[in-house]
Design a protein around this motif. Sequence first.
Motif, PDB file in Angstrom:
ATOM      1  N   VAL A  71       0.841  -1.204   0.000  1.00 24.55           N
ATOM      2  CA  VAL A  71       0.000   0.000   0.000  1.00 24.55           C
ATOM      3  C   VAL A  71       0.871   1.248   0.000  1.00 24.55           C
ATOM      4  O   VAL A  71       0.639   2.184  -0.765  1.00 24.55           O
ATOM      5  N   LEU A  72       1.895   1.264   0.834  1.00 25.05           N
ATOM      6  CA  LEU A  72       2.776   2.438   0.914  1.00 25.05           C
ATOM      7  C   LEU A  72       3.581   2.641  -0.365  1.00 25.05           C
ATOM      8  O   LEU A  72       3.819   3.773  -0.783  1.00 25.05           O
ATOM      9  N   LYS A  73       3.996   1.553  -0.999  1.00 24.46           N
ATOM     10  CA  LYS A  73       4.803   1.652  -2.228  1.00 24.46           C
ATOM     11  C   LYS A  73       3.970   2.010  -3.450  1.00 24.46           C
ATOM     12  O   LYS A  73       4.458   2.691  -4.348  1.00 24.46           O
ATOM     13  N   GLU A  74       2.720   1.555  -3.506  1.00 30.92           N
ATOM     14  CA  GLU A  74       1.946   1.676  -4.737  1.00 30.92           C
ATOM     15  C   GLU A  74       0.851   2.737  -4.718  1.00 30.92           C
ATOM     16  O   GLU A  74       0.400   3.166  -5.778  1.00 30.92           O
ATOM     17  N   SER A  75       0.417   3.175  -3.559  1.00 31.98           N
ATOM     18  CA  SER A  75      -0.641   4.186  -3.518  1.00 31.98           C
ATOM     19  C   SER A  75      -0.044   5.566  -3.799  1.00 31.98           C
ATOM     20  O   SER A  75       1.141   5.815  -3.562  1.00 31.98           O
ATOM     21  N   LYS A  76      -0.892   6.455  -4.286  1.00 35.25           N
ATOM     22  CA  LYS A  76      -0.434   7.826  -4.570  1.00 35.25           C
ATOM     23  C   LYS A  76       0.097   8.501  -3.309  1.00 35.25           C
ATOM     24  O   LYS A  76       1.158   9.117  -3.327  1.00 35.25           O
ATOM     25  N   ILE A  77      -0.659   8.359  -2.218  1.00 35.45           N
ATOM     26  CA  ILE A  77      -0.250   9.021  -0.972  1.00 35.45           C
ATOM     27  C   ILE A  77       1.072   8.448  -0.455  1.00 35.45           C
ATOM     28  O   ILE A  77       1.902   9.172   0.077  1.00 35.45           O
ATOM     29  N   GLY A  78       1.284   7.151  -0.636  1.00 35.83           N
ATOM     30  CA  GLY A  78       2.543   6.538  -0.231  1.00 35.83           C
ATOM     31  C   GLY A  78       3.701   7.052  -1.059  1.00 35.83           C
ATOM     32  O   GLY A  78       4.766   7.398  -0.537  1.00 35.83           O
ATOM     33  N   LYS A  79       3.485   7.130  -2.375  1.00 32.06           N
ATOM     34  CA  LYS A  79       4.535   7.625  -3.272  1.00 32.06           C
ATOM     35  C   LYS A  79       4.875   9.078  -2.971  1.00 32.06           C
ATOM     36  O   LYS A  79       6.051   9.455  -2.938  1.00 32.06           O
ATOM     37  N   VAL A  80       3.839   9.894  -2.744  1.00 30.26           N
ATOM     38  CA  VAL A  80       4.067  11.305  -2.415  1.00 30.26           C
ATOM     39  C   VAL A  80       4.866  11.415  -1.119  1.00 30.26           C
ATOM     40  O   VAL A  80       5.810  12.210  -1.023  1.00 30.26           O
ATOM     41  N   THR A  81       4.514  10.603  -0.147  1.00 24.75           N
ATOM     42  CA  THR A  81       5.219  10.635   1.140  1.00 24.75           C
ATOM     43  C   THR A  81       6.679  10.239   0.975  1.00 24.75           C
ATOM     44  O   THR A  81       7.571  10.905   1.509  1.00 24.75           O
ATOM     45  N   PHE A  82       6.932   9.153   0.232  1.00 25.10           N
ATOM     46  CA  PHE A  82       8.324   8.743   0.021  1.00 25.10           C
ATOM     47  C   PHE A  82       9.100   9.806  -0.749  1.00 25.10           C
ATOM     48  O   PHE A  82      10.278  10.049  -0.463  1.00 25.10           O
ATOM     49  N   ASN A  83       8.447  10.477  -1.706  1.00 22.52           N
ATOM     50  CA  ASN A  83       9.109  11.569  -2.434  1.00 22.52           C
ATOM     51  C   ASN A  83       9.404  12.744  -1.507  1.00 22.52           C
ATOM     52  O   ASN A  83      10.474  13.354  -1.598  1.00 22.52           O
ATOM     53  N   ASP A  84       8.456  13.063  -0.623  1.00 20.71           N
ATOM     54  CA  ASP A  84       8.682  14.147   0.347  1.00 20.71           C
ATOM     55  C   ASP A  84       9.846  13.823   1.278  1.00 20.71           C
ATOM     56  O   ASP A  84      10.668  14.679   1.576  1.00 20.71           O
ATOM     57  N   ILE A  85       9.912  12.576   1.713  1.00 21.62           N
ATOM     58  CA  ILE A  85      11.011  12.153   2.586  1.00 21.62           C
ATOM     59  C   ILE A  85      12.344  12.253   1.840  1.00 21.62           C
ATOM     60  O   ILE A  85      13.335  12.757   2.381  1.00 21.62           O
ATOM     61  N   ARG A 112      -7.764  -3.113  -3.362  1.00 22.62           N
ATOM     62  CA  ARG A 112      -8.950  -2.271  -3.177  1.00 22.62           C
ATOM     63  C   ARG A 112      -8.649  -1.103  -2.236  1.00 22.62           C
ATOM     64  O   ARG A 112      -9.126   0.006  -2.449  1.00 22.62           O
ATOM     65  N   LEU A 113      -7.814  -1.343  -1.216  1.00 26.27           N
ATOM     66  CA  LEU A 113      -7.427  -0.251  -0.321  1.00 26.27           C
ATOM     67  C   LEU A 113      -6.640   0.805  -1.093  1.00 26.27           C
ATOM     68  O   LEU A 113      -6.858   2.005  -0.914  1.00 26.27           O
ATOM     69  N   ILE A 114      -5.752   0.365  -1.961  1.00 32.91           N
ATOM     70  CA  ILE A 114      -4.982   1.317  -2.783  1.00 32.91           C
ATOM     71  C   ILE A 114      -5.942   2.143  -3.642  1.00 32.91           C
ATOM     72  O   ILE A 114      -5.792   3.366  -3.752  1.00 32.91           O
ATOM     73  N   GLU A 115      -6.942   1.487  -4.234  1.00 33.91           N
ATOM     74  CA  GLU A 115      -7.941   2.208  -5.037  1.00 33.91           C
ATOM     75  C   GLU A 115      -8.669   3.249  -4.194  1.00 33.91           C
ATOM     76  O   GLU A 115      -8.859   4.390  -4.638  1.00 33.91           O
ATOM     77  N   LEU A 116      -9.087   2.866  -3.005  1.00 35.16           N
ATOM     78  CA  LEU A 116      -9.787   3.808  -2.117  1.00 35.16           C
ATOM     79  C   LEU A 116      -8.891   4.989  -1.744  1.00 35.16           C
ATOM     80  O   LEU A 116      -9.350   6.134  -1.716  1.00 35.16           O
ATOM     81  N   LEU A 117      -7.638   4.696  -1.469  1.00 35.88           N
ATOM     82  CA  LEU A 117      -6.703   5.775  -1.115  1.00 35.88           C
ATOM     83  C   LEU A 117      -6.459   6.701  -2.298  1.00 35.88           C
ATOM     84  O   LEU A 117      -6.383   7.921  -2.138  1.00 35.88           O
ATOM     85  N   ASP A 118      -6.362   6.124  -3.493  1.00 32.01           N
ATOM     86  CA  ASP A 118      -6.067   6.922  -4.676  1.00 32.01           C
ATOM     87  C   ASP A 118      -7.269   7.770  -5.125  1.00 32.01           C
ATOM     88  O   ASP A 118      -7.102   8.734  -5.858  1.00 32.01           O
ATOM     89  N   GLU A 119      -8.464   7.415  -4.662  1.00 29.81           N
ATOM     90  CA  GLU A 119      -9.648   8.208  -4.979  1.00 29.81           C
ATOM     91  C   GLU A 119      -9.636   9.556  -4.273  1.00 29.81           C
ATOM     92  O   GLU A 119     -10.184  10.520  -4.765  1.00 29.81           O
TER      93      GLU A 119
END
Length: 165
Positions: free
Chosen positions: A33-47, A153-160
């Motif tokens: 989830v952290l590697k593939e979701s938009k919010i996870g990617k944004v967070t890793f980029n921010d870090i 499905r969790l990744i989809e919900l997060l990306d929405e």
Amino acid sequence: MKKMLLALCVIHVLVLIPNYVSAKIGWVDVSVVLKESKIGKVTFNDIARLQKVKEINISQKKDELSKIKKMISSKLYDKDTIKTTFYKKIEEYKLLVESSEKDLEVEKRLMFKKIIEIINKKLVILAQEANVDAIIFKPENGYFSAELDLTDRLIELLDEGSYEK
């Protein structure tokens, strides 16, 4: 009295066990989830961006030390004054490295805490949607049926959603 208490305990357990056994449990792989979701990617980029800024500051301080070290070896400057400055700058460098590491760790914790809060909210929606009684984070060991994997499905919900930084 003891027999009655024991009998009540046994009846209680026998009544509850079928409910626990019939509970439907889904699972999610948080690392995915952290590697593939938009919010996870944004967070890793921010870090990564924060880490780069810290590294640049440390590199600049290190360059300062190198310049002072060259001054010590040259005969144009008073060595005692330069050495004192050099040792002072070494201490500043050590403090900068230490505080940068601590600051980065604090920032990471805050970012991941925010993500986990968002994930927890989405897990409630996901549990209702998937009609499961519980959703657990997949540990590294054990068997987990792919049928109960709710990660995608969790990744989809997060990306929405859209999220503030």
